[in-house]
Design a protein around this motif. Structure first.
Motif, PDB file in Angstrom:
ATOM      1  N   ASN A 171      -3.187   5.775  67.798  1.00 35.92           N
ATOM      2  CA  ASN A 171      -2.466   6.456  66.728  1.00 35.92           C
ATOM      3  C   ASN A 171      -0.856   6.807  66.847  1.00 35.92           C
ATOM      4  N   VAL A 172      -0.226   6.425  66.147  1.00 39.11           N
ATOM      5  CA  VAL A 172       1.380   6.534  66.950  1.00 39.11           C
ATOM      6  C   VAL A 172       1.281   7.558  64.911  1.00 39.11           C
ATOM      7  N   ARG A 173       2.817   8.118  65.717  1.00 36.87           N
ATOM      8  CA  ARG A 173       3.566   9.189  64.923  1.00 36.87           C
ATOM      9  C   ARG A 173       4.816   8.813  63.848  1.00 36.87           C
ATOM     10  N   VAL A 174       4.933   8.862  63.450  1.00 36.10           N
ATOM     11  CA  VAL A 174       6.492   8.677  63.147  1.00 36.10           C
ATOM     12  C   VAL A 174       7.072   9.814  61.869  1.00 36.10           C
ATOM     13  N   LYS A 175       7.913  10.559  62.603  1.00 38.48           N
ATOM     14  CA  LYS A 175       8.164  11.388  61.659  1.00 38.48           C
ATOM     15  C   LYS A 175       9.462  11.405  59.968  1.00 38.48           C
ATOM     16  N   LEU A 176       9.142  11.843  59.211  1.00 34.00           N
ATOM     17  CA  LEU A 176       9.701  11.477  57.998  1.00 34.00           C
ATOM     18  C   LEU A 176      10.491  13.132  57.608  1.00 34.00           C
ATOM     19  N   SER A 177      12.061  12.541  57.020  1.00 34.65           N
ATOM     20  CA  SER A 177      12.447  14.061  56.151  1.00 34.65           C
ATOM     21  C   SER A 177      12.519  13.842  55.358  1.00 34.65           C
ATOM     22  N   ASN A 178      11.538  15.057  54.626  1.00 36.23           N
ATOM     23  CA  ASN A 178      10.833  14.553  53.029  1.00 36.23           C
ATOM     24  C   ASN A 178      12.247  15.833  52.289  1.00 36.23           C
ATOM     25  N   ASN A 179      13.091  15.844  52.129  1.00 36.29           N
ATOM     26  CA  ASN A 179      14.212  17.550  51.252  1.00 36.29           C
ATOM     27  C   ASN A 179      13.341  17.116  50.366  1.00 36.29           C
ATOM     28  N   ASP A 180      13.313  16.246  49.455  1.00 37.53           N
ATOM     29  CA  ASP A 180      12.895  16.148  47.819  1.00 37.53           C
ATOM     30  C   ASP A 180      11.157  16.164  47.518  1.00 37.53           C
ATOM     31  N   TYR A 181      10.127  16.453  48.405  1.00 37.17           N
ATOM     32  CA  TYR A 181       9.127  16.478  48.641  1.00 37.17           C
ATOM     33  C   TYR A 181       8.168  15.321  47.480  1.00 37.17           C
ATOM     34  N   LEU A 182       8.995  14.066  47.923  1.00 41.37           N
ATOM     35  CA  LEU A 182       8.268  13.570  47.696  1.00 41.37           C
ATOM     36  C   LEU A 182       7.124  12.696  48.618  1.00 41.37           C
ATOM     37  N   LEU A 183       7.233  12.876  49.483  1.00 39.10           N
ATOM     38  CA  LEU A 183       5.288  12.641  50.952  1.00 39.10           C
ATOM     39  C   LEU A 183       4.471  13.070  50.679  1.00 39.10           C
ATOM     40  N   LYS A 184       3.608  13.639  49.938  1.00 40.36           N
ATOM     41  CA  LYS A 184       2.585  14.366  49.996  1.00 40.36           C
ATOM     42  C   LYS A 184       1.877  14.277  50.933  1.00 40.36           C
ATOM     43  N   PRO A 185       0.886  15.002  51.992  1.00 37.69           N
ATOM     44  CA  PRO A 185      -0.070  14.824  52.382  1.00 37.69           C
ATOM     45  C   PRO A 185      -1.450  13.984  52.706  1.00 37.69           C
ATOM     46  N   GLY A 186      -1.966  12.949  52.717  1.00 36.25           N
ATOM     47  CA  GLY A 186      -3.182  12.591  52.319  1.00 36.25           C
ATOM     48  C   GLY A 186      -2.546  11.455  51.861  1.00 36.25           C
ATOM     49  N   MET A 187      -1.933  10.756  51.652  1.00 34.33           N
ATOM     50  CA  MET A 187      -1.062   9.820  50.727  1.00 34.33           C
ATOM     51  C   MET A 187      -1.108   8.681  51.433  1.00 34.33           C
ATOM     52  N   PHE A 188      -1.478   7.058  51.648  1.00 30.37           N
ATOM     53  CA  PHE A 188      -1.970   5.969  51.960  1.00 30.37           C
ATOM     54  C   PHE A 188      -0.975   5.719  52.297  1.00 30.37           C
ATOM     55  N   THR A 189      -0.211   4.926  52.933  1.00 32.44           N
ATOM     56  CA  THR A 189       0.992   4.305  53.365  1.00 32.44           C
ATOM     57  C   THR A 189       0.673   2.837  54.505  1.00 32.44           C
ATOM     58  N   ASN A 190       2.001   1.709  53.755  1.00 31.78           N
ATOM     59  CA  ASN A 190       2.352   0.090  54.693  1.00 31.78           C
ATOM     60  C   ASN A 190       3.257   0.933  55.760  1.00 31.78           C
TER      61      ASN A 190
END
Length: 353
Positions: A254-273
């Motif tokens: 596992n690797v981790r990336v922290k992202l700012s999400n002030n507009d709440y666009l990213l929802k926990p559970g979303m799949f990403t590339n």
């Protein structure tokens, strides 16, 4: 528009020498963009599968303090709550015991104060000693300490009277899990949280790295992230943690990336590339936007712009092509200007009969 209507070059034919000159006019500038070629260290891009998760540093788990019966539930999954908001109200026999202790402490405090006043009056009339006064003062101090202790318990556990206590939000955030319902019976030894609250202003993106690619990732590496929910939009950040352990089942790290999400666009559970930029070599080569490349007849071309605004087609050799950038081994040099938007239209116009 004249150059657009002249796009008749056949894909199977090599480009022909231009029979006329074209210049970068003001009208053409409205539909194309120009970029200056620069030297950059050659990098590679590793594509990983990822998923959005809660930032565990912002997660608060709420447990019941006492056992009892749930009388009211004031929050549901997805609700945004502020610190101190009431989440639920619970009737508890243990709270009733504290209320009884509170009343006893109040009575003991009243008695201790009256006793001290009585002893002081007796001392004035010579019927009590200084030792009696010191003892009365000590009893009053003990009664005050007990009353204060019970008062602090009422404040800490949000006891509201009538055998009720309130469960309040310890932090501001979103209710992401709820395991409580009205009339539900709670045990005092319950180990399961009744609410989980998490702030979503920052989220984590966890990605899986296969064993063969472990050597390509490092902390601090730039990353681009895309999601199915927002096609065409990219989120950028840096890899802030590499977990140096492999999952025994999937054989991935596992690797981790922290992202700012002030507009709440990213929802926990979303799949990403997750596209991780990694070092490929120590060489520095001209780097261009991959959209500037034109592939025809098995060769790659770009459209250049000279100092006078004259447009020309140049063949280039691609050293490494990524989804966003391409590194060239020959054809153009650092400092040259090329078209990186709608280059194909100009290319076709330059090679039209």
């Amino acid at each position: 528009m004249a150059f657009v209507s002249a796009c008749t070059s056949s894909p199977s034919e090599a480009p022909k020498a231009s029979s006329h000159e074209m210049f970068l006019t003001d009208s053409l500038k409205k539909v194309v963009s120009v970029d200056t070629v620069q030297l950059h260290e050659v990098t590679d891009e590793l594509t990983l599968n990822g998923r959005v998760t809660f930032n565990q540093e912002q997660v608060a788990r709420v447990f019941p303090i006492f056992g009892g019966t749930v009388t009211e539930v004031h929050a549901e999954i997805g609700d945004h709550v502020r610190k101190g908001d009431i989440l639920a109200t619970i009737r508890s026999g243990e709270v009733a015991d504290y209320e009884k202790q509170g009343k006893e402490a109040e009575q003991q405090l009243i008695i201790a104060r009256r006793n001290l006043q009585s002893v002081q009056d007796m001392y004035t009339s010579g019927m009590a000693s200084e030792r009696d006064i010191l003892q009365a003062k000590q009893e009053l101090s003990n009664a005050e300490a007990e009353a204060k202790r019970i008062s602090e318990i009422f404040s800490i556990y949000h006891i509201s009277g009538k055998s009720l206590y309130q469960v309040k939000a310890p932090v501001s955030g979103f209710i992401v899990e709820k395991n409580i319902n009205k009339e539900m019976q709670l045990r005092s030894d319950q180990n399961d949280e009744i609410f989980i609250i998490s702030g979503l202003e920052n989220v984590w993106v966890m990605a899986d790295v296969y064993e063969s690619d472990i050597s390509k990732v490092r902390e601090g590496a730039p990353v681009r992230i895309t999601t199915l929910a927002y096609p065409g939009r990219e989120f950028t950040g840096h890899m802030d943690k590499v977990y140096h352990m492999l999952n025994e089942e999937s054989k991935t790290m596992n690797v981790r990336v922290k992202l700012s999400n002030n507009d709440y666009l990213l929802k926990p559970g979303m799949f990403t590339n997750v596209y991780v930029q990694c070092k490929a070599s120590d060489n520095e080569l001209p780097r261009i936007d991959s959209h500037a490349l034109i592939f025809e007849g098995g060769k790659n071309y770009v459209v250049t712009v000279d100092a006078d605004g004259r447009l020309a087609v140049k063949e280039v050799d691609v050293y490494k092509q990524l989804s966003r950038d391409s590194f060239l081994s020959s054809g153009v040099s650092a400092g040259e200007r090329i078209l990186n938007k709608n280059a194909l239209l100009v290319y076709n116009a330059l090679n039209a009969d």
